[in-house]
Design a protein around this motif. Sequence first.
Motif, PDB file in Angstrom:
ATOM      1  N   ARG A  43       0.828  -1.208   0.000  1.00 55.60           N
ATOM      2  CA  ARG A  43       0.000   0.000   0.000  1.00 55.60           C
ATOM      3  C   ARG A  43       0.863   1.260   0.000  1.00 55.60           C
ATOM      4  NH1 ARG A  43      -1.657   0.583   5.287  1.00 55.60           N
ATOM      5  NH2 ARG A  43      -0.196   2.316   5.357  1.00 55.60           N
ATOM      6  N   LYS A  44       2.003   1.200   0.679  1.00 59.48           N
ATOM      7  CA  LYS A  44       2.897   2.358   0.754  1.00 59.48           C
ATOM      8  C   LYS A  44       3.781   2.499  -0.479  1.00 59.48           C
ATOM      9  CE  LYS A  44       3.199   2.118   5.806  1.00 59.48           C
ATOM     10  NZ  LYS A  44       4.109   1.847   6.958  1.00 59.48           N
ATOM     11  N   GLY A  45       3.751   1.496  -1.362  1.00 59.53           N
ATOM     12  CA  GLY A  45       4.532   1.571  -2.596  1.00 59.53           C
ATOM     13  C   GLY A  45       5.900   0.945  -2.520  1.00 59.53           C
ATOM     14  N   SER A  46       6.210   0.244  -1.433  1.00 58.89           N
ATOM     15  CA  SER A  46       7.550  -0.313  -1.259  1.00 58.89           C
ATOM     16  C   SER A  46       7.602  -1.827  -1.384  1.00 58.89           C
ATOM     17  CB  SER A  46       8.109   0.091   0.114  1.00 58.89           C
ATOM     18  OG  SER A  46       7.233  -0.286   1.153  1.00 58.89           O
ATOM     19  N   TYR A  47       6.520  -2.439  -1.855  1.00 57.49           N
ATOM     20  CA  TYR A  47       6.490  -3.896  -2.018  1.00 57.49           C
ATOM     21  C   TYR A  47       5.649  -4.208  -3.246  1.00 57.49           C
ATOM     22  CZ  TYR A  47       6.353  -8.809  -0.459  1.00 57.49           C
ATOM     23  OH  TYR A  47       6.490 -10.165  -0.359  1.00 57.49           O
ATOM     24  N   PRO A  48       6.204  -3.992  -4.443  1.00 56.87           N
ATOM     25  CA  PRO A  48       5.421  -4.206  -5.660  1.00 56.87           C
ATOM     26  C   PRO A  48       5.053  -5.670  -5.827  1.00 56.87           C
ATOM     27  CG  PRO A  48       7.735  -3.876  -6.196  1.00 56.87           C
ATOM     28  CD  PRO A  48       7.591  -3.571  -4.737  1.00 56.87           C
ATOM     29  N   PRO A  49       3.889  -5.959  -6.400  1.00 58.97           N
ATOM     30  CA  PRO A  49       3.503  -7.356  -6.616  1.00 58.97           C
ATOM     31  C   PRO A  49       4.436  -8.014  -7.626  1.00 58.97           C
ATOM     32  CG  PRO A  49       1.976  -5.875  -7.731  1.00 58.97           C
ATOM     33  CD  PRO A  49       2.862  -5.022  -6.882  1.00 58.97           C
ATOM     34  N   PRO A  50       4.606  -9.344  -7.529  1.00 56.49           N
ATOM     35  CA  PRO A  50       5.452 -10.057  -8.500  1.00 56.49           C
ATOM     36  C   PRO A  50       4.930  -9.872  -9.920  1.00 56.49           C
ATOM     37  CG  PRO A  50       4.861 -11.470  -6.639  1.00 56.49           C
ATOM     38  CD  PRO A  50       4.019 -10.241  -6.528  1.00 56.49           C
ATOM     39  N   LYS A  51       5.815  -9.994 -10.886  1.00 58.79           N
ATOM     40  CA  LYS A  51       5.435  -9.855 -12.277  1.00 58.79           C
ATOM     41  C   LYS A  51       4.341 -10.855 -12.628  1.00 58.79           C
ATOM     42  CE  LYS A  51       7.383  -9.839 -16.962  1.00 58.79           C
ATOM     43  NZ  LYS A  51       8.616 -10.036 -17.778  1.00 58.79           N
ATOM     44  N   GLY A  52       3.285 -10.354 -13.217  1.00 59.07           N
ATOM     45  CA  GLY A  52       2.182 -11.199 -13.633  1.00 59.07           C
ATOM     46  C   GLY A  52       1.128 -11.443 -12.572  1.00 59.07           C
ATOM     47  N   ALA A  53       1.374 -10.991 -11.338  1.00 58.31           N
ATOM     48  CA  ALA A  53       0.405 -11.208 -10.256  1.00 58.31           C
ATOM     49  C   ALA A  53      -0.698 -10.160 -10.322  1.00 58.31           C
ATOM     50  CB  ALA A  53       1.101 -11.150  -8.911  1.00 58.31           C
ATOM     51  N   SER A  54      -1.767 -10.417  -9.597  1.00 56.72           N
ATOM     52  CA  SER A  54      -2.856  -9.454  -9.504  1.00 56.72           C
ATOM     53  C   SER A  54      -2.349  -8.125  -8.950  1.00 56.72           C
ATOM     54  CB  SER A  54      -3.951 -10.008  -8.581  1.00 56.72           C
ATOM     55  OG  SER A  54      -4.899  -9.005  -8.274  1.00 56.72           O
ATOM     56  N   PRO A  55      -2.845  -7.002  -9.455  1.00 55.80           N
ATOM     57  CA  PRO A  55      -2.420  -5.702  -8.930  1.00 55.80           C
ATOM     58  C   PRO A  55      -3.077  -5.359  -7.597  1.00 55.80           C
ATOM     59  CG  PRO A  55      -4.079  -5.392 -10.631  1.00 55.80           C
ATOM     60  CD  PRO A  55      -3.767  -6.866 -10.606  1.00 55.80           C
ATOM     61  N   TYR A  56      -4.028  -6.152  -7.166  1.00 52.68           N
ATOM     62  CA  TYR A  56      -4.755  -5.863  -5.940  1.00 52.68           C
ATOM     63  C   TYR A  56      -4.055  -6.524  -4.757  1.00 52.68           C
ATOM     64  CZ  TYR A  56      -7.957  -5.237  -9.816  1.00 52.68           C
ATOM     65  OH  TYR A  56      -8.492  -4.882 -11.026  1.00 52.68           O
ATOM     66  N   PRO A  57      -4.098  -5.926  -3.583  1.00 49.89           N
ATOM     67  CA  PRO A  57      -3.423  -6.514  -2.426  1.00 49.89           C
ATOM     68  C   PRO A  57      -4.118  -7.777  -1.941  1.00 49.89           C
ATOM     69  CG  PRO A  57      -4.671  -4.572  -1.781  1.00 49.89           C
ATOM     70  CD  PRO A  57      -4.744  -4.638  -3.278  1.00 49.89           C
ATOM     71  N   GLY A  58      -3.469  -8.433  -0.989  1.00 48.45           N
ATOM     72  CA  GLY A  58      -4.033  -9.645  -0.402  1.00 48.45           C
ATOM     73  C   GLY A  58      -3.241 -10.868  -0.786  1.00 48.45           C
ATOM     74  N   LEU A  59      -2.419 -11.384   0.133  1.00 47.96           N
ATOM     75  CA  LEU A  59      -1.489 -12.465  -0.168  1.00 47.96           C
ATOM     76  C   LEU A  59      -1.972 -13.838   0.266  1.00 47.96           C
ATOM     77  CD1 LEU A  59       1.802 -10.593   0.739  1.00 47.96           C
ATOM     78  CD2 LEU A  59       0.910 -11.078  -1.533  1.00 47.96           C
ATOM     79  N   GLU A  60      -3.177 -13.918   0.780  1.00 52.97           N
ATOM     80  CA  GLU A  60      -3.768 -15.208   1.127  1.00 52.97           C
ATOM     81  C   GLU A  60      -5.274 -15.042   1.221  1.00 52.97           C
ATOM     82  OE1 GLU A  60      -2.370 -16.522   4.990  1.00 52.97           O
ATOM     83  OE2 GLU A  60      -2.243 -14.451   5.696  1.00 52.97           O
ATOM     84  N   CYS A  61      -5.976 -16.147   1.116  1.00 50.23           N
ATOM     85  CA  CYS A  61      -7.431 -16.083   1.187  1.00 50.23           C
ATOM     86  C   CYS A  61      -7.990 -17.460   1.499  1.00 50.23           C
ATOM     87  CB  CYS A  61      -8.034 -15.563  -0.121  1.00 50.23           C
ATOM     88  SG  CYS A  61      -8.043 -16.780  -1.481  1.00 50.23           S
ATOM     89  N   SER A  62      -9.275 -17.492   1.797  1.00 50.68           N
ATOM     90  CA  SER A  62     -10.030 -18.741   1.859  1.00 50.68           C
ATOM     91  C   SER A  62     -11.296 -18.543   1.040  1.00 50.68           C
ATOM     92  CB  SER A  62     -10.378 -19.090   3.305  1.00 50.68           C
ATOM     93  OG  SER A  62     -11.205 -18.085   3.870  1.00 50.68           O
ATOM     94  N   GLY A  63     -11.904 -19.652   0.631  1.00 53.33           N
ATOM     95  CA  GLY A  63     -13.126 -19.526  -0.140  1.00 53.33           C
ATOM     96  C   GLY A  63     -13.521 -20.828  -0.800  1.00 53.33           C
ATOM     97  N   THR A  64     -14.375 -20.704  -1.804  1.00 53.89           N
ATOM     98  CA  THR A  64     -14.942 -21.858  -2.504  1.00 53.89           C
ATOM     99  C   THR A  64     -14.563 -21.796  -3.979  1.00 53.89           C
ATOM    100  OG1 THR A  64     -16.825 -21.844  -0.976  1.00 53.89           O
ATOM    101  CG2 THR A  64     -17.076 -23.096  -3.017  1.00 53.89           C
ATOM    102  N   ILE A  65     -14.148 -22.926  -4.523  1.00 56.10           N
ATOM    103  CA  ILE A  65     -13.733 -22.967  -5.927  1.00 56.10           C
ATOM    104  C   ILE A  65     -14.950 -22.840  -6.836  1.00 56.10           C
ATOM    105  CG2 ILE A  65     -12.732 -24.423  -7.725  1.00 56.10           C
ATOM    106  CD1 ILE A  65     -10.758 -25.453  -5.714  1.00 56.10           C
ATOM    107  N   LEU A  66     -14.872 -21.866  -7.752  1.00 58.13           N
ATOM    108  CA  LEU A  66     -15.948 -21.622  -8.713  1.00 58.13           C
ATOM    109  C   LEU A  66     -15.718 -22.325 -10.042  1.00 58.13           C
ATOM    110  CD1 LEU A  66     -16.548 -17.776  -8.184  1.00 58.13           C
ATOM    111  CD2 LEU A  66     -17.967 -19.666  -7.371  1.00 58.13           C
TER     112      LEU A  66
END
Length: 274
Positions: free
Chosen positions: A47-70
């Motif tokens: 969020r502060k601009g000092s940890y860019p996402p890896p190349k090809g990754a989603s531009p949105y934050p959030g490095l883990e999640c839970s949920g249901t496979i669609l």
Amino acid sequence: MKAIVITQPGSPEVLQLQEVEDPQIKDDEVLIKVEATALNRADTLQRKGSYPPPKGASPYPGLECSGTILSVGKNVSRWKVGDQVCALLGGGGYAEKVAVPAGQVLPVPSGVSLKDAAAFPEVACTVWSTVFMTSHLSPGESFLVHGGSSGIGTFAIQMGKCQGVRVFVTAGSEEKLAVCKDLGADVCINYKTEDFVARVKEETGGKGVDVILDCMGASYFQRNLGSLNIDGRLFIIGTQGGAKTELNITSLFAKRLTVQGIVPLISGPWCSSK
């Protein structure tokens, strides 16, 4: 779908909920309907601009999640639509849906709710990959965890005890140390009132511990080296105490010490569910 977007680097106010395009899965990916995500230090750094996402990754934050496979890609056989899972992400957890490589998806642990499982992948994969896969912590050895009451710390304590390891921890209050003790820590050290090097030496008959998991970096570096046993391994996963220090290389020789580092909270092959 809706997602949290970082509109510009800055304070929490730069995060905005916006309508964005749904992710498109590749042949080796699954699409997850997100139930919950978690907050990691890397998210705040991004969020502060000092940890860019890896190349090809989603531009949105959030490095883990839970949920249901669609839906699943045509090369995916391990998972099916409707499975409840948690996942380690390169990004994108702060959204209603996220596309994830199938190898980074994990089953929800027994006894853990789907919501709580969102905070499982990062700590589990970080501790397992650094402490056990790379540093080869083994039954009968000793293990020092700095920040024992943190997310990674609390997981490291429990995993260490399950593996038959003597666990040392540092934390900054008696309340935090009590939590660590309840989780199984054998030696609890208040770094504000005790010299952790002296306590480690006292508890190990002067030998030191076999593995240290450190989130502090520069400020603890020399003291960590002094706390290690012969063939000791120091694994650094953070620089909360600074990133630059000096090293007398000969200090590694006598005890055959190993110093390793990794950028934590990044997806990789070690998190494969296979």
